[in-house]
Design a protein around this motif. Structure first.
Motif, PDB file in Angstrom:
ATOM      1  N   GLY A   1       0.797  -1.212   0.000  1.00  0.00           N
ATOM      2  CA  GLY A   1       0.000   0.000   0.000  1.00  0.00           C
ATOM      3  C   GLY A   1       0.836   1.272   0.000  1.00  0.00           C
ATOM      4  O   GLY A   1       0.316   2.364  -0.254  1.00  0.00           O
TER       5      GLY A   1
ATOM      6  N   GLY B   1      -2.957   9.085   2.923  1.00  0.00           N
ATOM      7  CA  GLY B   1      -2.973   7.738   2.348  1.00  0.00           C
ATOM      8  C   GLY B   1      -2.264   6.726   3.223  1.00  0.00           C
ATOM      9  O   GLY B   1      -2.717   5.594   3.402  1.00  0.00           O
TER      10      GLY B   1
ATOM     11  N   THR C   1      -3.810   3.395   5.077  1.00  0.00           N
ATOM     12  CA  THR C   1      -3.214   2.062   4.967  1.00  0.00           C
ATOM     13  C   THR C   1      -2.941   1.473   6.344  1.00  0.00           C
ATOM     14  O   THR C   1      -3.159   0.279   6.577  1.00  0.00           O
ATOM     15  CB  THR C   1      -1.915   2.133   4.139  1.00  0.00           C
TER      16      THR C   1
ATOM     17  N   SER D   1      -0.983   7.716  -7.184  1.00  0.00           N
ATOM     18  CA  SER D   1      -1.911   7.961  -6.074  1.00  0.00           C
ATOM     19  C   SER D   1      -3.230   7.234  -6.312  1.00  0.00           C
ATOM     20  O   SER D   1      -3.946   6.918  -5.366  1.00  0.00           O
ATOM     21  CB  SER D   1      -2.138   9.451  -5.870  1.00  0.00           C
TER      22      SER D   1
ATOM     23  N   TYR E   1      -4.196   4.022  -4.371  1.00  0.00           N
ATOM     24  CA  TYR E   1      -4.888   3.999  -3.087  1.00  0.00           C
ATOM     25  C   TYR E   1      -6.320   3.489  -3.244  1.00  0.00           C
ATOM     26  O   TYR E   1      -6.958   3.124  -2.254  1.00  0.00           O
ATOM     27  CB  TYR E   1      -4.910   5.391  -2.450  1.00  0.00           C
TER      28      TYR E   1
ATOM     29  N   SER F   1      -7.788   6.258   2.705  1.00  0.00           N
ATOM     30  CA  SER F   1      -6.812   6.155   1.618  1.00  0.00           C
ATOM     31  C   SER F   1      -7.305   6.856   0.366  1.00  0.00           C
ATOM     32  O   SER F   1      -6.544   7.529  -0.333  1.00  0.00           O
ATOM     33  CB  SER F   1      -6.509   4.686   1.302  1.00  0.00           C
TER      34      SER F   1
END
Length: 196
Positions: free
Chosen positions: A5, A34, A38, A147, A150, A179
């Motif tokens: 992640g 983010g 995670t 990105s 995510y 996220s």
């Protein structure tokens, strides 16, 4: 999954260092959000985080994937998405041949559903996914495209529910939403304007 992640984080940091991509403050905040999402998903998993040699391999794989994303970006100015996909996939497949061992024996005894899964994995999550990835990466910054990774936990939740009838814990769902908020921050208008 926690380490995988973090591929967007590694990718954005490497893109800033190697490609000199600019990331606005709001983008860095998105990276942090983010990471928080995670971590929340990590604690939603009852197994938690354990550190062993496998963890080192997963970390190395996440960093290698991030390097692939960053180093592919300049190549996509010279090659099309399809060409780069071929130049990467064919040698990658050839490098796996020493590990094939008794592949023919295993294929002969495999059931039809297992063979179909094998073909599916080779075509869609491998070849088609990287072709589409290269297409997107040719048109977006590394930080903007990675990105989007995510969103994978949410997509995994939806697929898991649709095919396996499994639902995540409430904490896992909250982590997924956090996220996605991080991805939205990295890709918001102010972050894109700063990159431009």
């Amino acid at each position: 999954s926690f380490l995988v992640g973090q591929v967007p984080v590694f990718s954005i940091m490497l893109a800033a260092a190697i490609l000199r991509e600019r990331v606005a403050v709001v983008g860095w905040i998105g990276v942090g959000v983010g990471i928080v999402g995670t971590v929340v998903m990590l604690f939603a998993d009852q197994a938690g985080l354990s550190i062993n040699i496998g963890t080192v391999y997963v970390l190395a794989a996440a960093i290698a994937e991030s390097l692939y994303f960053v180093l592919s970006k300049p190549l996509l100015t010279r090659y099309s998405s399809m060409e780069l996909n071929l130049y990467v996939t064919i040698p990658g497949t050839l490098m796996m041949l020493p590990f094939a061992g008794d592949l023919t024996h295993q294929l002969a005894s495999a059931t039809t559903p297992n063979l179909l899964i094998l073909v599916y994995l080779g075509i869609f999550p491998a070849a088609v996914a990287y072709l589409l990835w290269n297409y997107a990466l040719a048109r977006l910054d590394v930080s903007a495209s990675t990105s989007g990774l995510y969103a994978l936990p949410l997509i995994t939740i939806l697929i898991s529910f649709a095919f396996l009838h499994e639902l995540p814990s409430l904490l896992g769902l909250v982590g997924g939403v956090i996220s996605l908020i991080g991805a939205a921050l990295v890709n918001n208008r102010r972050a894109r304007t700063a990159r431009a």
